[in-house]
Design a protein around this motif. Structure first.
Motif, mmCIF file in Angstrom:
data_model
loop_
_atom_site.group_PDB
_atom_site.id
_atom_site.type_symbol
_atom_site.label_atom_id
_atom_site.label_comp_id
_atom_site.label_asym_id
_atom_site.label_seq_id
_atom_site.Cartn_x
_atom_site.Cartn_y
_atom_site.Cartn_z
ATOM 1 N N ALA A 253 0.832 -1.098 0.073
ATOM 2 C CA ALA A 253 -0.108 -0.232 -0.046
ATOM 3 C C ALA A 253 0.891 1.381 0.245
ATOM 4 C CB ALA A 253 -1.106 0.058 1.302
ATOM 5 N N ALA A 254 1.974 1.139 0.705
ATOM 6 C CA ALA A 254 3.023 2.374 0.648
ATOM 7 C C ALA A 254 3.395 2.696 -0.915
ATOM 8 C CB ALA A 254 3.994 2.039 1.370
ATOM 9 N N TRP A 255 3.708 1.500 -1.449
ATOM 10 C CA TRP A 255 3.890 1.799 -2.722
ATOM 11 C C TRP A 255 3.199 2.652 -3.651
ATOM 12 C CZ3 TRP A 255 8.061 1.967 -6.322
ATOM 13 C CH2 TRP A 255 7.654 1.862 -7.510
ATOM 14 N N ASP A 256 1.843 2.183 -3.567
ATOM 15 C CA ASP A 256 0.930 2.841 -4.340
ATOM 16 C C ASP A 256 0.510 4.237 -3.851
ATOM 17 O OD1 ASP A 256 0.107 0.404 -5.404
ATOM 18 O OD2 ASP A 256 -1.553 -0.273 -4.138
ATOM 19 N N ALA A 257 0.515 4.545 -2.517
ATOM 20 C CA ALA A 257 0.539 6.049 -1.974
ATOM 21 C C ALA A 257 1.775 6.674 -2.747
ATOM 22 C CB ALA A 257 0.430 6.026 -0.563
ATOM 23 N N ALA A 258 2.979 6.173 -2.725
ATOM 24 C CA ALA A 258 4.214 6.765 -3.120
ATOM 25 C C ALA A 258 3.953 7.151 -4.554
ATOM 26 C CB ALA A 258 5.406 6.056 -2.729
ATOM 27 N N VAL A 259 3.629 6.374 -5.447
ATOM 28 C CA VAL A 259 3.426 6.629 -6.998
ATOM 29 C C VAL A 259 2.346 7.649 -6.976
ATOM 30 C CG1 VAL A 259 2.575 5.490 -9.013
ATOM 31 C CG2 VAL A 259 4.305 4.292 -7.589
ATOM 32 N N ALA A 260 1.335 7.490 -6.174
ATOM 33 C CA ALA A 260 0.275 8.568 -6.432
ATOM 34 C C ALA A 260 0.826 10.110 -6.074
ATOM 35 C CB ALA A 260 -0.866 8.491 -5.509
ATOM 36 N N ARG A 261 1.795 10.147 -5.037
ATOM 37 C CA ARG A 261 2.466 11.506 -4.761
ATOM 38 C C ARG A 261 3.624 11.623 -5.796
ATOM 39 N NH1 ARG A 261 4.150 9.330 -0.048
ATOM 40 N NH2 ARG A 261 6.273 9.359 -0.424
ATOM 41 N N TRP A 262 4.265 10.682 -6.159
ATOM 42 C CA TRP A 262 5.056 11.099 -7.043
ATOM 43 C C TRP A 262 4.623 11.711 -8.454
ATOM 44 C CZ3 TRP A 262 8.072 5.791 -6.367
ATOM 45 C CH2 TRP A 262 8.673 5.526 -5.304
ATOM 46 N N LYS A 263 3.456 11.282 -8.688
ATOM 47 C CA LYS A 263 2.848 11.692 -10.078
ATOM 48 C C LYS A 263 2.316 13.109 -9.959
ATOM 49 C CE LYS A 263 1.187 7.272 -12.054
ATOM 50 N NZ LYS A 263 0.005 6.267 -12.438
ATOM 51 N N THR A 264 2.325 13.743 -8.994
ATOM 52 C CA THR A 264 2.186 15.183 -8.946
ATOM 53 C C THR A 264 3.220 16.040 -9.016
ATOM 54 O OG1 THR A 264 2.501 15.475 -6.350
ATOM 55 C CG2 THR A 264 0.209 14.630 -7.137
ATOM 56 N N LEU A 265 4.481 15.213 -9.145
ATOM 57 C CA LEU A 265 5.765 16.150 -9.123
ATOM 58 C C LEU A 265 5.830 16.750 -10.613
ATOM 59 C CD1 LEU A 265 8.059 13.669 -7.191
ATOM 60 C CD2 LEU A 265 7.354 16.093 -6.366
ATOM 61 N N PRO A 266 5.607 16.259 -11.733
ATOM 62 C CA PRO A 266 6.235 17.113 -13.023
ATOM 63 C C PRO A 266 5.627 18.402 -13.002
ATOM 64 C CG PRO A 266 5.420 14.621 -13.542
ATOM 65 C CD PRO A 266 5.205 14.788 -11.903
ATOM 66 N N THR A 267 6.280 19.169 -13.501
ATOM 67 C CA THR A 267 6.128 20.606 -13.871
ATOM 68 C C THR A 267 4.708 20.912 -14.590
ATOM 69 O OG1 THR A 267 8.545 21.133 -14.245
ATOM 70 C CG2 THR A 267 6.918 22.395 -15.312
ATOM 71 N N ASP A 268 4.195 21.742 -13.831
ATOM 72 C CA ASP A 268 2.783 22.098 -14.530
ATOM 73 C C ASP A 268 2.671 22.638 -15.551
ATOM 74 O OD1 ASP A 268 1.760 21.212 -11.844
ATOM 75 O OD2 ASP A 268 1.941 23.138 -10.934
ATOM 76 N N GLU A 269 1.674 22.524 -16.189
ATOM 77 C CA GLU A 269 1.298 23.099 -17.625
ATOM 78 C C GLU A 269 1.628 24.781 -17.370
ATOM 79 O OE1 GLU A 269 0.413 22.693 -21.639
ATOM 80 O OE2 GLU A 269 0.165 20.992 -20.391
ATOM 81 N N GLY A 270 2.134 25.358 -18.157
ATOM 82 C CA GLY A 270 2.271 26.812 -18.185
ATOM 83 C C GLY A 270 3.309 27.501 -17.109
ATOM 84 N N ALA A 271 3.940 26.424 -16.532
ATOM 85 C CA ALA A 271 5.035 27.064 -15.590
ATOM 86 C C ALA A 271 6.200 27.485 -16.369
ATOM 87 C CB ALA A 271 5.455 25.834 -14.579
ATOM 88 N N THR A 272 6.763 28.668 -15.753
ATOM 89 C CA THR A 272 8.104 29.361 -16.458
ATOM 90 C C THR A 272 9.310 29.032 -15.855
ATOM 91 O OG1 THR A 272 7.663 31.329 -15.415
ATOM 92 C CG2 THR A 272 6.642 30.930 -17.556
#
Lengths: 467, 200
Positions: A253-272
């Motif tokens: 379960a810790a892996w699933d939670a980690a992957v969910a967290r990691w997926k929020t890391l990439p640079t947001d659309e429109g960031a400069t």
């Protein structure tokens, strides 16, 4: 407001921020090796301090360790004392250690990812400038000095000023014979050795997404050679696939939670970004350095530049001095230059895919009789993996030396070194004067180019050997 | 740490860009477990011949340079490795400041932790310094953030306010962080589920 991954990593690690002082940044993983840590541990003893989080700290021996068979003692008494000191320090302060005789020992920047210690979203530090390697996983990873090693040991924190954000966009498809190493050497040549000073690189674009994790590590590894203290790649499915099931990766379960967290890391659309540079991967050739810093590089089909064409007097003098040290003629191609040594190894290019790449060129061929070729795997597990695949046979049959894991001739602290005047083609990261041994001359290149050059006994464009 | 005080010194010019840490202190001297004894190895491979004899034409081997406390070097000084042995070697030789048009990040950070002031000047000032006669003295005042040339011109240079405070007061940075233990504990409590502890 949209944020870059660099800003997200920063924001999530600020412990406190006070007027007029740098932010206090929390460190998730502290990697320690024998060379830059003894004075830090001595400092802790003097002050009567403990290691705050031995459970977020990990040590190995790599820089000053010999790469000769493990049943032999460390002959250099000063190196032996340094290795012993780390063993003593790790035991006394409760830090896990893959020591000299561990079957998991290896280069600090190789074993971190190999064991799943390095993960997306982390801050990672080590008393070593190639710590940016861990940025391949979407971590903010940077090299620190020994005073800072002591601070992190004692407090797990570092006072830091925010770096600028620098986008390195690489699009297009690499052509045959062109490697991840050539991308980073091309970047160093493009922006120069100080081009990224004060910045953190984010490598992105289709050519970066197409790279394997090991190739991304090669690119991130040399961020410092373009002046950036850190360089990273946002995590994606390749990252998660690499990490799944590794020793220190989260499980269940810790892996699933980690992957969910990691997926929020990439640079947001429109960031400069504060700065950007683009490289077209489809136009890259195999790269080679000609001078005495990693920014002095060019396509292997190119000619050594002429100081007479440089306007700035200090720059002209630096180039003149570099070519004098390298004993190269301005205007002449580098391909065809006779060489004495080929080194495949280092935290840049000692992983299994690097060894496979070199072996694929060497298979069924011989190392030129004038050349000493050393192959030094990045870790003991990589060595065993290569042996299971028969790569060691390819290297030995070709006449290359197959050695134990360590930094070896990248930093030439352990007895593996060039003699004065020798030329090497090396897969390592620095071609500074004397870096591979006093008076030695280094051409930096990919494992493929190194293997091709070993066969021919001269600097060789690997594409001339491809079927 | 000793409080950093104003001083005056001749300068040692090294008009080269990208002087890297492997030149400042070659890796083979990094096997020491101590901070001491590195001053003699500063710029070792430029300073001594194969037999270990000082090369007379290298600037640090000239008598007049031996008392100098300010090194003036080209762009991007200290690039390369994170070895703090570089500022240790420079300060043990006797340098208290390095002047350049820019510094590599890690070197700059390491220097500031060892009472070695990295002074960034513009290229016009840099050229003036390089052209100074050998016996000319330059004054460095960290509190005022000025480098004063022999003609009386005071050049302002930037220093991070926090680093300046630590240097001038002789305050230890680790002590400063230790005082923030409550904030560190609070942060760790908030991250309890996301820190990847290695405890088996």
């Amino acid at each position: 407001m949209p944020k870059t991954i660099i800003e997200k990593l920063w924001d999530s690690h600020v412990v406190s921020e006070k007027e007029g002082a740098p932010a206090l940044l929390y460190i998730d993983l502290h990697l320690v090796h024998e060379v830059t840590s003894p004075q830090a541990f001595a400092g802790l003893r003097t002050r009567g301090l403990k290691v705050r989080r031995p459970d977020l700290t990990f040590a190995t021996t790599d820089h000053s360790t010999p790469t000769t068979p493990k049943n032999l003692p460390i002959i250099d008494p000063i190196a032996a004392a340094q290795v012993k000191q780390l063993e003593t320090n790790a035991a006394e302060f409760g830090i896990p250690l893959y020591g000299f005789h561990s079957d998991k020992q290896g280069i600090v920047h190789v074993i971190g990812p190999e064991n799943g210690l390095t993960q997306p979203g982390m801050t990672v530090v080590c008393g070593d400038s190639h710590t940016a390697t861990h940025g391949a996983f979407g971590a903010l990873a940077f090299g620190i000095g020994t005073s800072e090693v002591e601070m992190v040991l004692a407090t797990q924190c570092l006072p830091q000023r925010k770096s600028k954000t620098f986008e390195v966009r690489v699009d297009g498809t690499l052509r045959p014979g062109v490697a991840a190493k050539d991308i980073i050497l091309a970047l160093c040549a493009k922006v120069g050795i100080g081009g990224g000073t004060g910045s953190v690189f984010e490598y992105r674009g289709s050519a970066i997404s197409a790279l394997s994790m090991e190739e991304r590590m090669t690119v991130c590894n040399m961020s410092i050679e373009a002046g950036a203290r850190a360089g990273l790649v946002a995590p994606d499915d390749a990252t998660f696939e690499y990490l799944a099931g590794r020793k220190y990766s989260p499980q269940g379960a810790a892996w699933d939670a980690a992957v969910a967290r990691w997926k929020t890391l990439p640079t947001d659309e429109g960031a400069t970004y504060d700065q950007s540079v683009t490289i077209d991967a489809s136009t890259l050739e195999p790269m080679i350095t000609f001078g005495t810093n990693p920014g002095m590089g060019m396509a292997i089909s190119g000619a050594v530049p002429d100081p007479a064409n440089v306007a700035d007097p200090i720059e002209r003098e630096s180039l003149r001095k570099a070519l004098e040290y390298m004993a190269l003629t301005p205007g002449k191609p580098l391909a065809g230059q006779p060489i004495d040594v080929v080194f495949v190894g280092s935290c840049t290019n000692s992983r299994i895919s690097d060894l496979r790449a070199a072996a694929s060129v060497l298979k069924g061929r011989k190392v030129n009789s004038q050349v000493r070729m050393m192959v030094v795997p990045g870790s003991q597990p990589i060595k065993r993996q290569a042996e299971a695949e028969g790569l060691d046979r390819i290297f030995r049959d070709a006449g290359a030396e197959w050695r134990e894991a360590g930094c070896s001739m990248c930093i030439a602290m352990n007895g593996d070194q060039l003699t004065p005047g020798q030329y090497s083609v090396s897969t390592s990261n620095r071609n500074f004067e004397g870096r591979q041994g006093k008076g030695g001359r280094t051409f930096l290149a990919s494992p493929q180019t190194a293997a091709a050059s070993a066969i021919m006994g001269r600097v060789t464009d690997v594409r001339t050997l491809l079927g | 740490m000793i409080k950093f005080t104003p001083f005056e010194s001749q300068i040692v010019p090294m008009p080269m860009d990208n002087i890297d840490t492997d030149q400042i202190i070659p890796a083979r001297f990094l096997k020491t477990i101590s901070k001491d004894g590195l001053g003699d190895q500063l710029f070792c491979d430029w300073r001594y011949d194969a037999a270990g004899t000082p090369k007379p034409d290298f600037i640090l081997n000239q008598d007049w340079a031996k008392q100098c406390q300010i090194l003036v070097a080209g762009d991007n000084f200290g690039c390369g490795s994170s070895r703090e042995h570089a500022p240790w070697a420079l300060t043990q030789y006797g340098f208290r400041a390095v002047v350049s048009t820019s510094f590599a990040d890690i070197f700059k950070s390491n220097a500031l932790k060892n009472s070695l002031v990295p002074v960034v000047v513009d290229s016009a000032t840099h050229q003036k310094l390089m052209a100074l006669p050998r016996d000319a003295k330059v004054a460095l005042d960290l509190a005022a953030q000025t480098l004063t040339l022999p003609d009386g011109t005071a050049i302002q240079f930037p220093v991070d306010a926090f680093s300046k405070y630590l240097l001038l007061e002789g305050v230890d940075e680790l002590g400063y962080i230790l005082q923030q233990d409550d904030a560190i504990k609070a942060y760790e409590a908030g991250r309890a589920s996301t820190l990847n502890t290695l405890a088996a």
